[in-house]
Design a protein around this motif. Sequence first.
Motif, PDB file in Angstrom:
ATOM      1  N   ASP A 249      45.733  40.708  46.649  1.00  0.00           N
ATOM      2  CA  ASP A 249      46.741  42.505  47.502  1.00  0.00           C
ATOM      3  C   ASP A 249      47.991  42.422  46.133  1.00  0.00           C
ATOM      4  OD1 ASP A 249      45.256  43.159  48.908  1.00  0.00           O
ATOM      5  OD2 ASP A 249      46.064  42.670  50.514  1.00  0.00           O
ATOM      6  N   PHE A 250      47.933  41.472  44.967  1.00  0.00           N
ATOM      7  CA  PHE A 250      48.893  41.476  43.827  1.00  0.00           C
ATOM      8  C   PHE A 250      50.026  40.315  44.278  1.00  0.00           C
ATOM      9  CE2 PHE A 250      48.670  46.316  44.769  1.00  0.00           C
ATOM     10  CZ  PHE A 250      47.762  46.249  43.775  1.00  0.00           C
ATOM     11  N   GLN A 251      49.596  39.137  45.124  1.00  0.00           N
ATOM     12  CA  GLN A 251      49.977  37.807  44.860  1.00  0.00           C
ATOM     13  C   GLN A 251      49.080  36.501  44.870  1.00  0.00           C
ATOM     14  OE1 GLN A 251      53.034  37.906  46.449  1.00  0.00           O
ATOM     15  NE2 GLN A 251      52.173  40.275  46.314  1.00  0.00           N
ATOM     16  N   GLU A 252      49.801  35.650  43.967  1.00  0.00           N
ATOM     17  CA  GLU A 252      49.480  34.452  43.469  1.00  0.00           C
ATOM     18  C   GLU A 252      48.573  33.622  44.306  1.00  0.00           C
ATOM     19  OE1 GLU A 252      50.143  31.746  39.431  1.00  0.00           O
ATOM     20  OE2 GLU A 252      51.520  32.697  40.128  1.00  0.00           O
ATOM     21  N   THR A 253      49.589  33.359  45.341  1.00  0.00           N
ATOM     22  CA  THR A 253      48.925  32.242  46.132  1.00  0.00           C
ATOM     23  C   THR A 253      49.038  33.001  47.285  1.00  0.00           C
ATOM     24  OG1 THR A 253      50.467  31.004  45.495  1.00  0.00           O
ATOM     25  CG2 THR A 253      49.888  30.754  47.559  1.00  0.00           C
ATOM     26  N   PHE A 254      47.761  33.084  47.850  1.00  0.00           N
ATOM     27  CA  PHE A 254      47.424  33.794  48.990  1.00  0.00           C
ATOM     28  C   PHE A 254      45.995  32.926  49.562  1.00  0.00           C
ATOM     29  CE2 PHE A 254      44.529  35.242  45.296  1.00  0.00           C
ATOM     30  CZ  PHE A 254      43.373  34.977  45.908  1.00  0.00           C
ATOM     31  N   LYS A 255      45.944  33.223  51.178  1.00  0.00           N
ATOM     32  CA  LYS A 255      44.943  32.831  52.391  1.00  0.00           C
ATOM     33  C   LYS A 255      42.939  33.217  51.395  1.00  0.00           C
ATOM     34  CE  LYS A 255      47.416  30.407  56.200  1.00  0.00           C
ATOM     35  NZ  LYS A 255      47.805  30.377  57.270  1.00  0.00           N
ATOM     36  N   ALA A 256      42.214  32.694  51.639  1.00  0.00           N
ATOM     37  CA  ALA A 256      41.274  33.057  50.913  1.00  0.00           C
ATOM     38  C   ALA A 256      40.885  34.508  52.010  1.00  0.00           C
ATOM     39  CB  ALA A 256      39.735  32.376  51.210  1.00  0.00           C
ATOM     40  N   ASN A 257      40.628  34.443  52.866  1.00  0.00           N
ATOM     41  CA  ASN A 257      40.405  36.108  53.681  1.00  0.00           C
ATOM     42  C   ASN A 257      41.465  36.865  53.868  1.00  0.00           C
ATOM     43  OD1 ASN A 257      37.038  35.374  52.944  1.00  0.00           O
ATOM     44  ND2 ASN A 257      37.562  34.239  55.266  1.00  0.00           N
ATOM     45  N   ASP A 258      42.674  36.936  54.046  1.00  0.00           N
ATOM     46  CA  ASP A 258      44.236  37.673  53.893  1.00  0.00           C
ATOM     47  C   ASP A 258      43.783  38.387  53.155  1.00  0.00           C
ATOM     48  OD1 ASP A 258      44.294  35.623  55.755  1.00  0.00           O
ATOM     49  OD2 ASP A 258      46.454  34.891  55.125  1.00  0.00           O
ATOM     50  N   PRO A 259      43.447  38.975  51.853  1.00  0.00           N
ATOM     51  CA  PRO A 259      44.469  40.286  51.177  1.00  0.00           C
ATOM     52  C   PRO A 259      42.649  41.164  51.778  1.00  0.00           C
ATOM     53  CG  PRO A 259      43.326  38.475  49.408  1.00  0.00           C
ATOM     54  CD  PRO A 259      43.479  37.421  50.838  1.00  0.00           C
ATOM     55  N   ASP A 260      42.840  42.455  51.025  1.00  0.00           N
ATOM     56  CA  ASP A 260      42.142  43.283  51.200  1.00  0.00           C
ATOM     57  C   ASP A 260      41.706  43.623  49.456  1.00  0.00           C
ATOM     58  OD1 ASP A 260      42.459  44.201  53.549  1.00  0.00           O
ATOM     59  OD2 ASP A 260      44.075  45.480  53.207  1.00  0.00           O
ATOM     60  N   PHE A 261      41.951  42.987  49.111  1.00  0.00           N
ATOM     61  CA  PHE A 261      41.547  43.069  47.126  1.00  0.00           C
ATOM     62  C   PHE A 261      42.215  41.986  46.834  1.00  0.00           C
ATOM     63  CE2 PHE A 261      40.982  47.501  49.104  1.00  0.00           C
ATOM     64  CZ  PHE A 261      40.456  48.091  48.016  1.00  0.00           C
ATOM     65  N   LEU A 262      41.189  41.719  45.528  1.00  0.00           N
ATOM     66  CA  LEU A 262      41.276  40.911  44.810  1.00  0.00           C
ATOM     67  C   LEU A 262      41.586  41.789  42.857  1.00  0.00           C
ATOM     68  CD1 LEU A 262      38.062  37.831  45.933  1.00  0.00           C
ATOM     69  CD2 LEU A 262      40.571  38.650  46.416  1.00  0.00           C
ATOM     70  N   VAL A 263      42.179  40.732  42.612  1.00  0.00           N
ATOM     71  CA  VAL A 263      42.388  40.790  41.066  1.00  0.00           C
ATOM     72  C   VAL A 263      41.931  39.727  40.156  1.00  0.00           C
ATOM     73  CG1 VAL A 263      43.870  42.082  39.301  1.00  0.00           C
ATOM     74  CG2 VAL A 263      44.251  43.513  41.960  1.00  0.00           C
ATOM     75  N   HIS A 264      41.502  39.840  39.369  1.00  0.00           N
ATOM     76  CA  HIS A 264      41.035  39.009  38.457  1.00  0.00           C
ATOM     77  C   HIS A 264      41.260  38.985  36.855  1.00  0.00           C
ATOM     78  CE1 HIS A 264      37.931  37.814  41.733  1.00  0.00           C
ATOM     79  NE2 HIS A 264      37.284  38.780  41.227  1.00  0.00           N
ATOM     80  N   VAL A 265      41.977  38.601  36.099  1.00  0.00           N
ATOM     81  CA  VAL A 265      42.863  38.236  34.340  1.00  0.00           C
ATOM     82  C   VAL A 265      42.258  37.499  33.948  1.00  0.00           C
ATOM     83  CG1 VAL A 265      44.586  39.414  33.538  1.00  0.00           C
ATOM     84  CG2 VAL A 265      44.963  39.481  36.257  1.00  0.00           C
ATOM     85  N   ALA A 266      41.087  37.958  32.927  1.00  0.00           N
ATOM     86  CA  ALA A 266      40.279  37.168  32.547  1.00  0.00           C
ATOM     87  C   ALA A 266      40.659  37.086  30.988  1.00  0.00           C
ATOM     88  CB  ALA A 266      38.662  36.791  32.631  1.00  0.00           C
ATOM     89  N   GLU A 267      40.274  35.561  30.122  1.00  0.00           N
ATOM     90  CA  GLU A 267      41.552  35.942  29.104  1.00  0.00           C
ATOM     91  C   GLU A 267      39.982  35.375  28.065  1.00  0.00           C
ATOM     92  OE1 GLU A 267      44.327  33.201  28.435  1.00  0.00           O
ATOM     93  OE2 GLU A 267      45.442  33.620  30.280  1.00  0.00           O
TER      94      GLU A 267
END
Length: 277
Positions: A249-267
């Motif tokens: 949910d646009f946060q760098e630090t989060f508990k595994a099952n808290d966010p609704d959505f995940l964003v992966h940024v891959a280099e």
Amino acid sequence: MRGKYVNQTTQAQSFGKDPTTVRDTSHYKEEYVKSFVEKWDELIDWDRRWQSEGEFFIEQLRSYGVERVLDVACGTGFHSVRLLSAGFDVVSADGAPEMLARAFQNARDRGYILRTVQADWRWLNRTVHEQFDAVICLGNSFTHLFKEHDRRKSLAEYYATLNHDGILMLDQRNYDAILDEGFSTKHQYYYCGEDVIAEPEHVDEGLARFRYTFPDKSSYHLNMYPLRKKYTRRLMHEVGFQHIETYGDFQETFKANDPDFLVHVAEKSYQEEDEES
């Protein structure tokens, strides 16, 4: 994506006698019928989603020096228009022609002209013959791929179209939480339409079938593959992306099952192993 011809003027989705057995990558074309696409912006609510996301994607792209962006799942154009308005050079792609048509119209209504292309991710470089600083695949779109070789091939196509120091931004629902704890949502980030209900009708390790119910009582469904976070990250690594950051949910630090959505940024940038140690 390629598949049998579908009459895009149809108003009804088709899933056959047992919708939970429909687990085919190309079936999404029969899901995004014209009547559903016409309601998609009601589900998203552009103004509320713009506010909920803030500057997350823009700041990420700018931090990597991105100028040219390929939006491979532009849908009705929300992120393409958002990035155009921020000064990025954007090409907008989608596999569903009805989505592209709506995206072009949405952009024009806001004073922009989209450069659009209908493209299947698995053969992206057959259609798109340019290089980009960033590829974005947002809106939980990657979960339309049901077979692992389709996912690997698509990631490889994204990788190939990136410049040597480019990045991939890919998001997904937090399916780990749904599979392990059941569905719950704060409904405040992605699908921001206050009067639209988006909830799973069936979930197992190979299918997440969501129902979308609108104020006029009409309802539509999407069949998607429930990607687990570690699995998605592993595929990215195996295709060649060395460094991946995942945000909840646009946060760098989060508990595994808290966010609704995940964003992966891959280099994509490559480092020799002895330089990493």
